[in-house]
Design a protein around this motif. Structure first.
Motif, PDB file in Angstrom:
ATOM      1  N   THR A 182      -8.875  19.127  48.620  1.00  0.00           N
ATOM      2  CA  THR A 182      -9.372  19.033  47.276  1.00  0.00           C
ATOM      3  C   THR A 182      -8.264  18.601  46.318  1.00  0.00           C
ATOM      4  N   TRP A 183      -7.150  19.201  46.378  1.00  0.00           N
ATOM      5  CA  TRP A 183      -6.069  18.692  45.482  1.00  0.00           C
ATOM      6  C   TRP A 183      -6.049  17.076  45.530  1.00  0.00           C
ATOM      7  N   LYS A 184      -5.770  16.482  46.854  1.00  0.00           N
ATOM      8  CA  LYS A 184      -5.599  15.070  46.898  1.00  0.00           C
ATOM      9  C   LYS A 184      -6.707  14.239  46.601  1.00  0.00           C
ATOM     10  N   GLU A 185      -7.911  14.734  46.437  1.00  0.00           N
ATOM     11  CA  GLU A 185      -9.148  14.034  46.229  1.00  0.00           C
ATOM     12  C   GLU A 185      -9.352  14.287  44.567  1.00  0.00           C
ATOM     13  N   PHE A 186      -8.773  15.132  43.873  1.00  0.00           N
ATOM     14  CA  PHE A 186      -8.640  15.272  42.542  1.00  0.00           C
ATOM     15  C   PHE A 186      -7.803  14.334  42.051  1.00  0.00           C
ATOM     16  N   TRP A 187      -6.754  13.587  42.360  1.00  0.00           N
ATOM     17  CA  TRP A 187      -5.908  12.947  41.795  1.00  0.00           C
ATOM     18  C   TRP A 187      -6.196  11.402  42.447  1.00  0.00           C
ATOM     19  N   ALA A 188      -7.131  10.990  43.092  1.00  0.00           N
ATOM     20  CA  ALA A 188      -7.359   9.669  43.854  1.00  0.00           C
ATOM     21  C   ALA A 188      -8.187   9.106  42.851  1.00  0.00           C
ATOM     22  N   GLN A 189      -8.385   7.977  42.825  1.00  0.00           N
ATOM     23  CA  GLN A 189      -9.121   7.089  42.174  1.00  0.00           C
ATOM     24  C   GLN A 189     -10.676   7.104  42.170  1.00  0.00           C
ATOM     25  N   LYS A 190     -11.331   7.358  40.940  1.00  0.00           N
ATOM     26  CA  LYS A 190     -12.846   7.544  41.245  1.00  0.00           C
ATOM     27  C   LYS A 190     -13.363   6.289  41.584  1.00  0.00           C
ATOM     28  N   GLN A 224      -5.677  21.664  50.032  1.00  0.00           N
ATOM     29  CA  GLN A 224      -4.877  20.381  50.077  1.00  0.00           C
ATOM     30  C   GLN A 224      -5.825  19.189  49.985  1.00  0.00           C
TER      31      GLN A 224
END
Length: 179
Positions: free
Chosen positions: A13-21, A11
């Motif tokens: 990892t999935w949240k950080e994948f879609w967060a702004q870089k 969860q």
């Protein structure tokens, strides 16, 4: 339940994948550092009394202080930190009772050569004579003495003119200059 930790990790990892870089182009832009960041050390030499509290508080014995006694005071000649062994724990900064040692916001302390690693904060010669802090006070006292009334002197058998010459030489009798 079996795999509960695995699901939590996925969860995140999935949240950080879609967060702004957030990418900082380092040499041109610098990431803001917190106010209490432990960076390069700064020593205020005028405040330091060479008491060695910071060197004694350091758990890795990183700080080396060399001092010389001049008159009645200690004079710090060398303050060297072997930064390669420093934990940046801040015990040395906390132990300084005169607030002479501080951290700066500078985090770029890399060195190319190993011999350049020790951080030399002070390296100077001790003065040959004791530093008099009472000299400015003595000068201020001379101004007060010049304005004060002269005390009557004891009578002597000598004539009064040599005494006047000594007053002119001392600058106490401006009306008799050149006589």
């Amino acid at each position: 339940m079996f795999g509960k930790g695995l699901i939590k990790g996925l969860q995140i990892t999935w949240k950080e994948f879609w967060a702004q870089k957030l990418t900082v182009q380092y040499p041109d832009e610098q990431h803001p550092v917190p106010e209490r960041f432990h960076g390069r050390f700064i020593l205020d030499v005028d405040k330091c009394i060479a008491c060695s509290l910071c060197a004694n508080a350091c758990p890795n014995k990183v700080i080396t202080i060399k001092k010389q006694k001049v008159g009645k005071k200690q004079f710090m000649t060398d303050y060297i930190m072997n930064i390669q062994y420093c934990l940046f724990c801040g015990l040395c900064v906390e132990s300084c009772n005169k607030d002479a040692l501080h951290f700066s916001q500078d985090f770029n302390m890399n060195q190319y050569f190993y011999r350049d690693l020790p951080l030399v904060l002070v390296q100077r010669e001790a003065p040959a004579e004791p530093v008099d802090e009472e000299a400015p006070a003595a000068k201020a006292g001379d101004d007060k003495k010049a304005k004060a009334k002269p005390k009557p002197k004891a009578k002597t058998d000598k004539p009064a003119e040599p005494a006047a010459d000594s007053e002119v030489a001392a600058g106490k009798a401006p009306d008799k200059e050149g006589q």
